[in-house]
Structure formats: structure tokens, C-alpha cells
Design a protein around this motif. Structure first.
Motif, short mmCIF file in Angstrom:
data_model
loop_
_atom_site.label_atom_id
_atom_site.label_comp_id
_atom_site.label_asym_id
_atom_site.label_seq_id
_atom_site.Cartn_x
_atom_site.Cartn_y
_atom_site.Cartn_z
N LYS A 2 0.79 -1.27 -0.04
CA LYS A 2 -0.15 0.01 -0.02
C LYS A 2 0.91 1.17 -0.10
N ILE A 4 1.34 5.19 0.45
CA ILE A 4 0.37 6.15 1.07
C ILE A 4 1.25 7.53 0.89
N HIS A 51 -0.39 6.32 12.45
CA HIS A 51 -0.33 5.00 12.74
C HIS A 51 -1.62 4.47 13.38
N TYR A 53 -4.41 5.59 12.24
CA TYR A 53 -5.25 5.31 11.07
C TYR A 53 -4.97 4.41 10.37
N ILE A 54 -3.77 4.06 10.04
CA ILE A 54 -3.36 2.85 9.26
C ILE A 54 -3.74 1.56 10.00
N GLN A 57 -7.36 1.01 9.33
CA GLN A 57 -7.73 0.44 8.14
C GLN A 57 -7.30 -0.82 7.63
N PHE A 59 -4.19 -1.72 6.99
CA PHE A 59 -3.17 -1.69 5.75
C PHE A 59 -1.76 -2.35 6.34
N ILE A 62 3.25 -1.20 3.99
CA ILE A 62 3.19 0.04 3.57
C ILE A 62 4.46 0.65 2.97
#
Length: 228
Positions: A2, A4, A51, A53-54, A57, A59, A62
Motif C-alpha cells: 500500500k 500512502i 499510525h 489511521y493505518i 484501515q 493496511f 506500507i
């Protein structure tokens, strides 16, 4: 994997227009307070928000790509939360981002007189395609000069020079050879102090090299991803 993208001081996800169109399923995000939510007052706080947020989600694998302040956030993230990282890319960034006192004073004045901030962006955006400049200046107004001032103060306090040895993930440092805000020596310092680091110097690029020379920057990022 992913990808970002993290914008710089006072910025927005729209700055990554050319990268969002080029890469498969990337995520370009707005940091808190740009314009929604509350601004973070330090790079570490922005990194902690990212962190969370990830994690929310879910993910994995990354690759963080950060411009200027966004690059600082990526470096801080690599020190504090390396578990899910595959690598990081800094663009026009460094381990220490001191802001000239005159710039801070100008943005303090621009809170009451926003036209001063527009004059600043006219200079920093001058090599970007006019259609994107229009978008960026509109978003700058939505974020307000207060966001720029907040972020510049966070950058001015940022210093991870002594912590670079803790970064174990591969790092790509991209910089324009005409960048006077975060000159090439900043990226060279990263390469000299991070074990798995490489630098790409983009001829003719300034601080917004990723928007000025998108083909060259996108190719550098592609090559880096393929090497992971």
C-alpha cells in the motif's frame, strides 16, 4: 503493498495529483486540520495519528511517501512504528527542518492578512502546471494560513538526526537539484546515516519537484518499489 502519500506543511492530498493518477490504488490523504479536524502540533503527533489511521484501515506492507513535512512524518514513523512498513520515500525533506525566522514571522502576519501567504505560494508553485496551482491555492485558502504556521512550527522543532540509525527499512530520498528550502545536502545526510538508503537527484526540480517533474519522480518511486 500500500502506497500512502503524505503532503507537506499546510498542504493537501490534491498536491499528489500526478502520483494518484500514475500508481495503482494509492492513498493520498489529508492530515488532521487540513481542513477537517484538529491540527497536530508536532511531527511525532502527526506520526501517531497516521499510525492509528493505518491500524484502523488494516493496511499491511506500507510504503510511505512524504513531501517536506510529510517526509519528516515518514521518518518519525519509521523510527516509532516500523512493523508494517516496507519502505519510505522522502521528497524534499530531511532529518531536521528548521524554518527561517522571517518565514515564521510572515505566516504569523498572514493569519490576519492571508494575501501574504498567497504571495509565498506564487513563488513556491511557479514551476507547477497552472491547472494544479489553481487547485493548490484554493485548498491553501481552505486550510488557512494558520495551518501553515502550525506546521512550520512543528517542522522547526523537528530533529531526528540522532535517531536515523534506528531506521532499518529501505529509504529513497528524492530531491530537486534547485531546492533551496530543503537542499540536496539534507537528502545526502539521510543517505549517509540510514543503512538502506539511496538518493535520486532530479535536475531542474525545486521544492515541489514531485509536481514539477512528475515523470522523473514517479519513475524513481517505481524503481524503489520494485527493489523492495
Amino acid at each position: 503493498m500500500k502506497l500512502i502519500f503524505i503532503h507537506g506543511s499546510g498542504g493537501c492530498k490534491e498536491a499528489w495529483q500526478f502520483q494518484s493518477k500514475h500508481f495503482k490504488d494509492p492513498l493520498a490523504l489529508n492530515l488532521p486540520g487540513h481542513p477537517d479536524g484538529n491540527l497536530c502540533t508536532s511531527i511525532a503527533e502527526y506520526s501517531a495519528w497516521l499510525h492509528s489511521y493505518i491500524q484502523e484501515q488494516g493496511f499491511k506492507d506500507i510504503v510511505l511517501v512524504g513531501h517536506s513535512m510529510g517526509g519528516a512524518i515518514a521518518l518519525q514513523y519509521a523510527v516509532d512504528y516500523p512493523e508494517a512498513l516496507k519502505g519510505i520515500v522522502t521528497i524534499g525533506s530531511g532529518a531536521r527542518l528548521r524554518i527561517h525566522p522571517d518565514v515564521l514571522k510572515m505566516f504569523e502576519a498572514s493569519v490576519a492578512k492571508p494575501s501574504l501567504a498567497t504571495q509565498f505560494s506564487d513563488q513556491t508553485y511557479k514551476l507547477i502546471a497552472p491547472s494544479l496551482v489553481e487547485v493548490l491555492q484554493t485548498r491553501d485558502q481552505q486550510n488557512t494560513p494558520a495551518a501553515f504556521l502550525n506546521d512550520f512550527k512543528a517542522c522547526d522543532k523537528f530533529d531526528i538526526m540522532e535517531g536515523l540509525g534506528k531506521i532499518t527499512k529501505p529509504l529513497l530520498a528524492v530531491v530537486g537539484d534547485q531546492d533551496v528550502l530543503t537542499p540536496p545536502k539534507y537528502s545526502t545526510f539521510l543517505v549517509n546515516n540510514v543503512e538502506k538508503a539511496q538518493q535520486v537527484l532530479i535536475p531542474g526540480g525545486t521544492h515541489y519537484v514531485f509536481a514539477e517533474k512528475p515523470n522523473e519522480v514517479n519513475q524513481a518511486i517505481e524503481n524503489f518499489i520494485q527493489s523492495l
